[in-house]
Design an enzyme around this catalytic site. Sequence first.
Site, short mmCIF file in Angstrom:
data_model
loop_
_atom_site.label_atom_id
_atom_site.label_comp_id
_atom_site.label_asym_id
_atom_site.label_seq_id
_atom_site.Cartn_x
_atom_site.Cartn_y
_atom_site.Cartn_z
N ARG A 66 0.88 -1.30 -0.07
CA ARG A 66 -0.01 0.15 0.00
C ARG A 66 0.86 1.12 0.00
O ARG A 66 0.55 2.34 -0.20
CB ARG A 66 -1.07 0.27 1.04
CG ARG A 66 -2.23 -0.82 1.10
CD ARG A 66 -2.95 -0.95 2.19
NE ARG A 66 -2.31 -1.32 3.44
CZ ARG A 66 -2.25 -2.68 3.67
NH1 ARG A 66 -2.74 -3.71 3.06
NH2 ARG A 66 -1.50 -2.91 4.76
N GLU A 103 5.70 -10.61 15.38
CA GLU A 103 5.26 -11.28 16.65
C GLU A 103 5.45 -12.85 16.58
O GLU A 103 5.97 -13.36 17.19
CB GLU A 103 3.78 -11.05 16.76
CG GLU A 103 3.34 -11.38 18.17
CD GLU A 103 1.67 -11.04 18.35
OE1 GLU A 103 1.35 -11.30 19.44
OE2 GLU A 103 1.15 -10.47 17.45
P1 AMP Z 1 5.06 -2.57 11.30
O1 AMP Z 1 6.26 -2.94 10.62
O2 AMP Z 1 4.50 -3.34 12.43
O3 AMP Z 1 5.28 -1.02 11.52
O4 AMP Z 1 3.76 -2.75 10.28
C1 AMP Z 1 3.86 -2.04 9.15
C2 AMP Z 1 3.15 -2.41 8.06
O5 AMP Z 1 2.17 -3.51 8.14
C3 AMP Z 1 2.58 -1.40 6.95
O6 AMP Z 1 3.27 -1.31 5.94
C4 AMP Z 1 1.06 -1.53 7.15
O7 AMP Z 1 0.64 -1.72 5.64
C5 AMP Z 1 1.06 -2.87 7.65
N1 AMP Z 1 -0.11 -2.74 8.96
C6 AMP Z 1 0.21 -3.19 10.21
N2 AMP Z 1 -0.71 -3.12 11.02
C7 AMP Z 1 -1.87 -2.69 10.32
C8 AMP Z 1 -2.99 -2.54 10.60
N3 AMP Z 1 -3.64 -2.29 11.74
N4 AMP Z 1 -4.11 -1.97 9.43
C9 AMP Z 1 -3.44 -1.81 8.14
N5 AMP Z 1 -2.04 -2.16 7.83
C10 AMP Z 1 -1.19 -2.61 8.77
#
Ligand code: AMP
Length: 178
Positions: A66, A103
């Site tokens: 995205r 996780e």
């Molecule tokens: P992180 O590495 O945990 O910061 O996860 C970020 C990536 O995961 C981003 O590229 C988001 O597109 C996706 N992502 C994580 N959590 C969500 C959520 N609650 N809703 C939508 N996309 C998420």
Amino acid sequence: MSHAHVTQAELSRAIRNIPDFPKPGIQFKDITPVLADARLFAGSIELLAGKYQPGDVDSVVGIDARGFIFAAAVALRLKAGFVPVRKKGKLPYQTHEESYDLEYGSNTVAIHTDAVSKGARVLLVDDLLATGGTAAAAVSLIDKLGGKILEISFLIELAALSGRSKLKHHPVRSLIVY
Ligand code: AMP
């Protein structure tokens, strides 16, 4: 232009929360209603570009998948190049890879070794900051190529997950914080 008046509150109202997607306990932030609305989409790009103007930025780096949508449009707006950070195994040329813990298990992202020039002024863009693992891995890849990150911008930040703490070395900006 008509998108000049888009506010963060309007974007926030358009983002749809989908409970328990893709698995129980996750509150998935669905940004497709923002993309589908011409005014909100254009407004989100204006806001993500922030204070930057054409000439200020060499490359906008976007994160699979995205993040590509927003980063490519910001690149066009700023007359900068667009560079993808992709999931491992998707980029065809020589790559650098960076792994980070999830996780359960781990994830690996990659960038082409010639995608960002040494000293290039870079904006890093993604749709959502959760734990920050993905963005931190992208930062490492840009660092490896010698890119100079001006700012990291997100449409959405899930503040409870403290992703910002993994991105301490660069300014982080998010349009909507939950
Ligand atoms: P992180 O590495 O945990 O910061 O996860 C970020 C990536 O995961 C981003 O590229 C988001 O597109 C996706 N992502 C994580 N959590 C969500 C959520 N609650 N809703 C939508 N996309 C998420």
